[in-house]
Design a protein around this motif. Structure first.
Motif, PDB file in Angstrom:
ATOM      1  N   GLN A  13       0.826  -1.197   0.000  1.00 44.87           N
ATOM      2  CA  GLN A  13       0.000   0.000   0.000  1.00 44.87           C
ATOM      3  C   GLN A  13       0.866   1.256   0.000  1.00 44.87           C
ATOM      4  N   ILE A  14       0.499   2.212  -0.831  1.00 47.43           N
ATOM      5  CA  ILE A  14       1.136   3.532  -0.832  1.00 47.43           C
ATOM      6  C   ILE A  14       0.121   4.526  -0.303  1.00 47.43           C
ATOM      7  N   GLY A  15       0.387   5.070   0.886  1.00 44.47           N
ATOM      8  CA  GLY A  15      -0.528   6.013   1.510  1.00 44.47           C
ATOM      9  C   GLY A  15      -0.225   7.453   1.136  1.00 44.47           C
ATOM     10  N   ARG A  16      -1.111   8.340   1.540  1.00 42.62           N
ATOM     11  CA  ARG A  16      -0.963   9.754   1.196  1.00 42.62           C
ATOM     12  C   ARG A  16       0.298  10.373   1.788  1.00 42.62           C
ATOM     13  N   GLU A  17       0.726   9.888   2.947  1.00 40.03           N
ATOM     14  CA  GLU A  17       1.882  10.472   3.627  1.00 40.03           C
ATOM     15  C   GLU A  17       3.157   9.660   3.403  1.00 40.03           C
ATOM     16  N   ASP A  18       3.122   8.675   2.491  1.00 44.28           N
ATOM     17  CA  ASP A  18       4.291   7.827   2.253  1.00 44.28           C
ATOM     18  C   ASP A  18       5.214   8.456   1.209  1.00 44.28           C
ATOM     19  N   ARG A  19       6.491   8.092   1.290  1.00 44.71           N
ATOM     20  CA  ARG A  19       7.451   8.444   0.241  1.00 44.71           C
ATOM     21  C   ARG A  19       7.952   7.161  -0.405  1.00 44.71           C
ATOM     22  N   VAL A  20       7.963   7.140  -1.731  1.00 42.12           N
ATOM     23  CA  VAL A  20       8.434   5.991  -2.500  1.00 42.12           C
ATOM     24  C   VAL A  20       9.572   6.464  -3.392  1.00 42.12           C
ATOM     25  N   THR A  21      10.732   5.817  -3.288  1.00 39.64           N
ATOM     26  CA  THR A  21      11.894   6.184  -4.092  1.00 39.64           C
ATOM     27  C   THR A  21      12.163   5.087  -5.102  1.00 39.64           C
ATOM     28  N   ILE A  22      12.173   5.460  -6.391  1.00 38.94           N
ATOM     29  CA  ILE A  22      12.400   4.526  -7.497  1.00 38.94           C
ATOM     30  C   ILE A  22      13.489   5.094  -8.382  1.00 38.94           C
ATOM     31  N   GLY A  24      16.271   6.316  -7.627  1.00 42.62           N
ATOM     32  CA  GLY A  24      16.838   7.541  -7.082  1.00 42.62           C
ATOM     33  C   GLY A  24      15.896   8.728  -7.050  1.00 42.62           C
ATOM     34  N   GLN A  25      14.691   8.632  -7.604  1.00 47.85           N
ATOM     35  CA  GLN A  25      13.736   9.737  -7.608  1.00 47.85           C
ATOM     36  C   GLN A  25      12.635   9.469  -6.594  1.00 47.85           C
ATOM     37  N   ALA A  26      12.344  10.463  -5.762  1.00 44.63           N
ATOM     38  CA  ALA A  26      11.353  10.333  -4.698  1.00 44.63           C
ATOM     39  C   ALA A  26       9.980  10.777  -5.191  1.00 44.63           C
ATOM     40  N   PHE A  27       8.951   9.985  -4.835  1.00 49.09           N
ATOM     41  CA  PHE A  27       7.572  10.273  -5.222  1.00 49.09           C
ATOM     42  C   PHE A  27       6.675  10.195  -3.991  1.00 49.09           C
ATOM     43  N   ARG A  28       5.498  10.805  -4.124  1.00 46.08           N
ATOM     44  CA  ARG A  28       4.413  10.579  -3.187  1.00 46.08           C
ATOM     45  C   ARG A  28       3.140  10.328  -3.992  1.00 46.08           C
ATOM     46  N   LEU A  29       2.131   9.777  -3.326  1.00 47.37           N
ATOM     47  CA  LEU A  29       0.928   9.353  -4.032  1.00 47.37           C
ATOM     48  C   LEU A  29       0.153  10.545  -4.574  1.00 47.37           C
ATOM     49  N   GLY A  30      -0.164  10.484  -5.861  1.00 46.82           N
ATOM     50  CA  GLY A  30      -1.079  11.448  -6.449  1.00 46.82           C
ATOM     51  C   GLY A  30      -2.501  10.928  -6.349  1.00 46.82           C
ATOM     52  N   TYR A  31      -2.719   9.776  -6.993  1.00 47.14           N
ATOM     53  CA  TYR A  31      -4.018   9.113  -6.892  1.00 47.14           C
ATOM     54  C   TYR A  31      -3.839   7.676  -7.363  1.00 47.14           C
ATOM     55  N   MET A  32      -4.817   6.857  -7.046  1.00 44.72           N
ATOM     56  CA  MET A  32      -4.782   5.437  -7.406  1.00 44.72           C
ATOM     57  C   MET A  32      -5.826   5.166  -8.471  1.00 44.72           C
ATOM     58  N   MET A  33      -5.413   4.474  -9.529  1.00 44.33           N
ATOM     59  CA  MET A  33      -6.318   4.107 -10.606  1.00 44.33           C
ATOM     60  C   MET A  33      -6.680   2.630 -10.478  1.00 44.33           C
ATOM     61  N   GLN A  34      -7.400   2.128 -11.450  1.00 46.03           N
ATOM     62  CA  GLN A  34      -7.873   0.745 -11.371  1.00 46.03           C
ATOM     63  C   GLN A  34      -6.723  -0.257 -11.373  1.00 46.03           C
ATOM     64  N   ASP A  35      -5.691   0.016 -12.164  1.00 46.10           N
ATOM     65  CA  ASP A  35      -4.584  -0.928 -12.263  1.00 46.10           C
ATOM     66  C   ASP A  35      -3.227  -0.243 -12.177  1.00 46.10           C
ATOM     67  N   GLY A  63      14.110  -5.371  -5.697  1.00 47.84           N
ATOM     68  CA  GLY A  63      14.747  -4.568  -4.656  1.00 47.84           C
ATOM     69  C   GLY A  63      15.060  -3.152  -5.092  1.00 47.84           C
ATOM     70  N   LYS A  64      14.259  -2.599  -6.006  1.00 54.26           N
ATOM     71  CA  LYS A  64      14.529  -1.257  -6.522  1.00 54.26           C
ATOM     72  C   LYS A  64      13.530  -0.221  -6.014  1.00 54.26           C
ATOM     73  N   VAL A  65      12.774  -0.573  -4.970  1.00 56.26           N
ATOM     74  CA  VAL A  65      11.795   0.349  -4.396  1.00 56.26           C
ATOM     75  C   VAL A  65      12.118   0.561  -2.923  1.00 56.26           C
ATOM     76  N   ARG A  66      12.264   1.814  -2.518  1.00 60.07           N
ATOM     77  CA  ARG A  66      12.382   2.116  -1.095  1.00 60.07           C
ATOM     78  C   ARG A  66      11.079   2.778  -0.644  1.00 60.07           C
ATOM     79  N   HIS A  67      10.407   2.153   0.312  1.00 58.69           N
ATOM     80  CA  HIS A  67       9.073   2.572   0.741  1.00 58.69           C
ATOM     81  C   HIS A  67       9.146   3.039   2.191  1.00 58.69           C
ATOM     82  N   GLU A  68       8.853   4.302   2.425  1.00 60.25           N
ATOM     83  CA  GLU A  68       8.912   4.886   3.768  1.00 60.25           C
ATOM     84  C   GLU A  68       7.513   5.341   4.166  1.00 60.25           C
ATOM     85  N   ILE A  69       6.900   4.589   5.077  1.00 58.58           N
ATOM     86  CA  ILE A  69       5.520   4.843   5.483  1.00 58.58           C
ATOM     87  C   ILE A  69       5.451   6.098   6.348  1.00 58.58           C
TER      88      ILE A  69
END
Length: 742
Positions: A13-22, A24-35, A63-69
């Motif tokens: 799960q990627i929550g609204r306050e989570d940071r996901v690094t792929i 080397g680039q850091a992202f946060r959730l914009g919105y979730m689609m069907q797939d 092992g290329k995703v760093r997920h920080e809840i």
């Protein structure tokens, strides 16, 4: 599980306050689609990027995703422990002195829990003080036992004539008593944060009285409430700007009235002010009462589980089965001495199985075979829990995928030495996994894994020759050793096929007659998937890697004949010359190491490409093949070296189950022996050009190749199937002192 299913449902799960690094680039959730997830960059401007679930699941498995809840929430508002940024837990970058202090504190906590479980001590200061001597004595014994949990087993092996007597050991380090309040605080921090909660925080020491006057504090608190504690949920940066603007306006009014100016708070002062508010007050103000109650609901405790990987149980079981130790199947990788240490020499014997089960779905998510229950086997099993196990299912010809993995929230074990060791508790802390041990004598507290072992004993073992039964009365006159015909490969094959194709597809009473696989797929369809992704490769390296000290030179650092370098290492040599550095080396992947310099970890990659995914045993086997062809030769070209690696890996695919599931640790002592006996003076050179320009400048001259550069005949008499070509390039840094000539 079909590929279509894997494309339609995410694995974490990627929550609204989570940071996901792929990458080397850091992202946060914009919105979730069907797939797919639409992720937006966290820094700067940029369009949202769409990551389909299938693609994201493959990145997670690699092992290329760093997920920080809850990364974007203030630390005091987070409802669960957070993975540290960069390379995992800061345990990987601690000094030896800091690690020793943490180990002593953790030993005291373990001893405290042990005494309290016996019911002879209360939680009062007087009761704790009365039992402090007993707690310190037990903590000292715990430390002496866990510095090297394999030491006692090695002594027993030496006494039986099966190895050399180990050096050292037996020194009891006395643990000093502490104040009961301090000990209770450590117990609480371990319960909430795990072992990492005991890390020293010397940088936070100092004067804790307020720097500001009453008027300054009043204006600061008022502005923070109006800016930060609102349903608009302003970020901290805006609150800092609002506070500074309010202080400038107030100072303008005070200057007009002839009053002294107020000191303007810094960003850190604003952050500390926000931390001073209660968690519940902040959550209610920013998210509403209903969401606040939901976020503050306790998780990760108790036997009730609501989602996969919320609670995973791990245990060890001595298999009631005599097998033939398949010496021939492992001979390509190990010497006679290696086989003897691993218990794979000639003869017959029994195995221990270290296994892990997800309590929500009843899926078996990790499994390792070992000749004795050691820390290395427990760590290897945990590594399987957080990794894709599809290659084992494919090697066994299973009809169903074995690709259920994630980072557990809670790992429950018994009080075995392998799970109590400092190395294993450090591994769990680095992965940010809460480790909980059950009370001695109460196996029912980890009843899920116990029932799996019972099921295997009653449904799998009766089908296999060589069964020994659990006791003499049950065994009777059954000739177990005489009927032993399974080798190690057969046992691995039987276990994997039974787990993946039979057990995972058998209706389970605890799941309402659903199968474990059906429960897993149902949870994914309902959006009830694990909260945390699998750890990225750098975190795995810090968690499972061997801690080594190496000399940093102009050429970087060397481990097992492989040279590693990085820009930060080059700069360090330029500034301070050669020095000894600490690094983490993962025997399962020689592509890179983590080098710690001044408390900061850097990923130093192998200078010669092609070592990614290569494990140490395969590399040692390739080096032995090269030496068999030419014992005196030290310099080998890239092309020849990696051709030998390809041939060894082709053999590995034919023995993948036995090779991958059997515990085969490389200790610091074993590594030192290999480097001195096999890799002394060894180095890899660039490829020699096959053609050159002639003296007259016309055409090209073809250079003959020396026949001794072909080591394949020393590896196998049967040519192996060709593997895809490895990328070949050389990454290097030229180091020159400032002012030196080119």
């Amino acid at each position: 599980m079909s590929l279509d299913f894997d494309r339609r449902f995410p694995r974490f799960q990627i929550g609204r306050e989570d940071r996901v690094t792929i990458d080397g680039q850091a992202f946060r959730l914009g919105y979730m689609m069907q797939d797919a997830y639409a992720l937006v960059p966290t820094e700067g401007e940029g369009a949202a990027q769409v990551f389909e679930f299938g693609h994201l699941n493959r990145l997670n498995a690699a092992g290329k995703v760093r997920h920080e809840i809850e990364y974007f929430l203030p630390k005091e508002l987070r409802t669960r422990r957070q993975p540290s940024g960069g390379t995992g837990s800061s345990l990987a970058t601690l000094t030896p002195g800091q690690r020793a202090r943490i180990d002593q504190r953790y030993a005291l906590v373990e001893a405290f829990d042990e005494v309290r479980a016996e019911g002879v001590m209360q939680m009062t200061d007087d009761s704790i003080e009365a039992h402090m001597d007993d707690i310190c004595r037990r903590a000292s014994a715990y430390l002496a036992d866990q510095v090297d949990p394999e030491l006692e087993w090695r002594k027993q092996q030496a006494a039986a004539g099966k190895g050399r007597k180990p050096k050292g050991g037996g020194t009891l380090q006395m643990v000093a008593p502490v104040h009961p309040t301090t000990l209770r605080r450590w117990v609480a921090r371990v319960a909430r944060f795990g072992k990492a909660g005991l890390i020293d925080r010397f940088s936070n020491r100092g004067n804790r009285t307020s720097y500001f006057t009453a008027e300054e504090n009043a204006l600061l608190g008022k502005t923070v409430r109006e800016s930060y504690l609102t349903l608009n949920r302003a970020p901290m940066s805006k609150t800092v700007t609002d506070v500074q603007r309010a202080f400038r306006k107030e100072n303008a009014d005070r200057l007009a009235d002839g009053r002294p100016k107020l000191r303007v708070p810094s960003r850190e002062a604003v952050r500390q002010c926000i931390k001073s508010f209660s968690r519940f007050e902040v959550l209610v103000s920013r998210y509403g009462e209903q969401e606040a109650m939901k976020r503050l609901r306790p998780v990760g405790r108790g036997l009730e589980v609501s989602r996969p990987f919320e609670r995973v149980e791990i245990d060890e079981w001595k298999i009631d089965l005599v097998t033939i130790m398949a010496k021939a199947g492992m001979g390509q990788y190990f010497t006679e001495e290696d086989l003897k240490d691993l218990g794979l020499d000639d003869g017959k014997g029994r195995w221990w199985l270290v296994a892990a089960i997800d309590c929500r779905t009843k899926l078996i998510v990790g499994m390792t075979l070992t000749r004795n229950p050691k820390t290395s086997a427990a760590a290897q099993c945990l590594r399987m829990v957080v990794s894709d196990k599809g290659r084992f299912a494919n090697a066994a010809g299973a009809k169903v995928a074995w690709n259920q993995f994630a980072t557990p929230e809670l790992l429950v074990s018994d009080n075995g030495a392998a799970f109590k060791s400092t190395a294993f508790t450090d591994t769990c802390a680095t992965l940010d996994i809460t480790l909980e041990r059950t009370i001695a004598g109460l196996p029912g507290m980890r009843g899920h894994i116990e029932r799996v072992f019972q099921t295997a004993a009653t449904r799998l073992l009766p089908m296999l020759n060589g069964r020994t039964f659990g006791d003499v009365a049950t065994r009777g006159d059954h000739p177990a050793e005489a009927r032993a015909c399974l080798d190690t490969e057969d046992l691995c094959y039987s276990l994997v096929r039974w787990i993946v194709d039979v057990y995972h597809n058998t209706p389970h009473e605890g799941l309402g007659l659903r199968t474990p696989l059906q429960q897993w797929e149902s949870d994914l369809r309902d959006g009830n998937f694990p909260l945390r992704a699998a750890p990225e490769m750098r975190t795995k390296r810090c968690a499972f890697g061997l801690r080594l000290n190496r000399r940093l030179t102009r050429e970087g650092v060397r481990v097992l004949g492989v040279r590693y370098h990085h820009e930060a290492l080059a700069a360090t040599v330029i500034e301070g010359g050669h020095r000894t550095v600490e690094l983490r080396w993962d025997p399962e992947d020689l592509g890179a190491v983590e080098v710690v310099i001044d408390g900061q970890a850097h990923e130093a990659r192998a200078v010669h490409d092609g070592f990614d995914g290569v494990d140490a045993h395969t590399w040692v086997a390739a080096r032995r093949a090269l030496r068999t062809k030419s014992a005196s030769r030290k310099a080998w070209e890239e092309e020849v070296v990696f051709r030998a690696l390809d041939d060894i890996e082709a053999l590995n695919t034919r023995k993948q189950l036995q090779y991958g599931l059997v515990d085969k640790p490389i200790t610091a002592e074993r590594l030192k022996h290999l480097e001195e006996s096999l890799f002394a003076g060894f180095h890899i050179t660039g490829n020699t050009p096959k053609t050159r320009t002639p003296l007259d400048g016309v055409g090209r001259v073809i250079e003959p190749r020396a026949p001794e550069e072909e080591p394949q005949a020393a590896i196998s008499q049967t040519p192996a199937a060709p593997l895809p070509a490895r990328p070949r390039s050389s990454n290097s840094w030229t180091i020159r002192k400032p002012g030196s000539a080119d």
